[in-house]
Design a protein around this motif. Structure first.
Motif, short mmCIF file in Angstrom:
data_model
loop_
_atom_site.label_atom_id
_atom_site.label_comp_id
_atom_site.label_asym_id
_atom_site.label_seq_id
_atom_site.Cartn_x
_atom_site.Cartn_y
_atom_site.Cartn_z
N LYS A 2 0.87 -1.33 0.03
CA LYS A 2 -0.01 -0.07 0.03
C LYS A 2 0.85 1.21 -0.04
O LYS A 2 1.87 1.44 0.67
N ARG A 3 0.31 2.13 -0.83
CA ARG A 3 1.01 3.41 -0.95
C ARG A 3 0.71 4.31 -0.07
O ARG A 3 -0.67 4.66 -0.14
N THR A 4 1.13 5.11 0.82
CA THR A 4 0.72 6.20 1.87
C THR A 4 0.78 7.47 1.39
O THR A 4 0.25 8.17 0.57
N ILE A 5 2.17 7.92 1.83
CA ILE A 5 2.70 9.39 1.38
C ILE A 5 3.82 9.22 0.48
O ILE A 5 4.53 8.68 0.45
N ASN A 6 3.54 10.29 -0.34
CA ASN A 6 4.52 10.41 -1.63
C ASN A 6 5.55 11.31 -1.09
O ASN A 6 5.50 12.61 -1.37
N TRP A 7 6.74 11.05 -0.42
CA TRP A 7 7.63 11.75 0.11
C TRP A 7 8.46 12.62 -1.00
O TRP A 7 8.73 13.89 -0.70
N THR A 8 8.63 11.94 -2.08
CA THR A 8 9.26 12.59 -3.31
C THR A 8 8.60 13.90 -3.67
O THR A 8 9.19 15.01 -3.70
N GLU A 9 7.31 13.76 -3.71
CA GLU A 9 6.26 15.01 -4.00
C GLU A 9 6.39 16.06 -2.94
O GLU A 9 6.42 17.15 -3.23
N VAL A 10 6.39 15.46 -1.67
CA VAL A 10 6.26 16.55 -0.43
C VAL A 10 7.62 17.34 -0.69
O VAL A 10 7.45 18.43 -0.34
N ARG A 140 -2.41 10.66 5.35
CA ARG A 140 -1.90 9.29 4.85
C ARG A 140 -3.01 8.61 4.25
O ARG A 140 -4.00 8.42 5.07
N PHE A 142 -4.68 5.21 2.14
CA PHE A 142 -4.43 4.08 1.20
C PHE A 142 -5.74 3.26 1.46
O PHE A 142 -6.68 3.53 1.88
#
Length: 162
Positions: A2-10, A140, A142
């Protein structure tokens, strides 16, 4: 998985915000320079701390707000230059208009935390480092494999999950 937070985008959103507030270009507001060459001074590093705190009990665990920290460090040739950039950046990140713009992109700035000297004593006196943490709130999200109840009809009243 499951993908929760897109850290790269943040981190990309926060780097772009800092670039617009400091007038530094993309090469001078970076996530980390340990894998590449170090940019010319001054520059700013922006990276997540990785800690996640659930600030309040949330009704739907598949869509919950979480708090985390992003470390922001200003690297400059002199203490006064580093402090100047850091102080201006902190003041701008407290501005309600800037907070609103960042919130429109899914990041709530909870607090701009106290600054601190992050210079390495005795290692490199030609580079001063001052920084602070930015406490942010993210959602977060999912999807679960388990079924959930979206709406209930009870005594002619419809209850819907928001």
């Amino acid at each position: 998985m499951k993908r929760t937070i897109n850290w790269t985008e943040v981190i990309a959103i926060m780097r772009q915000t800092i670039r617009s507030l400091t007038s530094l270009d993309e090469a001078h507001v970076i996530e980390d320079y340990s894998l590449g060459s170090k940019p010319a001074l001054p520059f700013i590093t922006v990276h997540p701390r990785g800690n996640i705190i659930t600030p309040v009990q949330h009704q739907y665990p598949m869509h919950e707000p979480v708090d985390t920290h992003i470390s922001i460090t200003v690297h400059a040739t002199s203490e006064s230059r580093a402090l100047d950039i850091m102080d201006n950046l902190q003041a701008n990140l407290r501005d309600p208009e800037i907070r609103y713009q960042v919130k429109q992109q899914g990041i709530i700035i909870v607090a701009v935390l106290d600054p601190q000297d992050q210079s390495v004593i005795g290692i490199n006196n030609s580079e001063q480092q001052y920084g602070f943490d930015l406490q942010i709130r993210l959602e977060r999200n999912f999807e679960s494999d388990q079924p959930t109840i979206e709406a209930i009809d009870s005594n002619n009243e419809k209850i819907t999950r928001n």
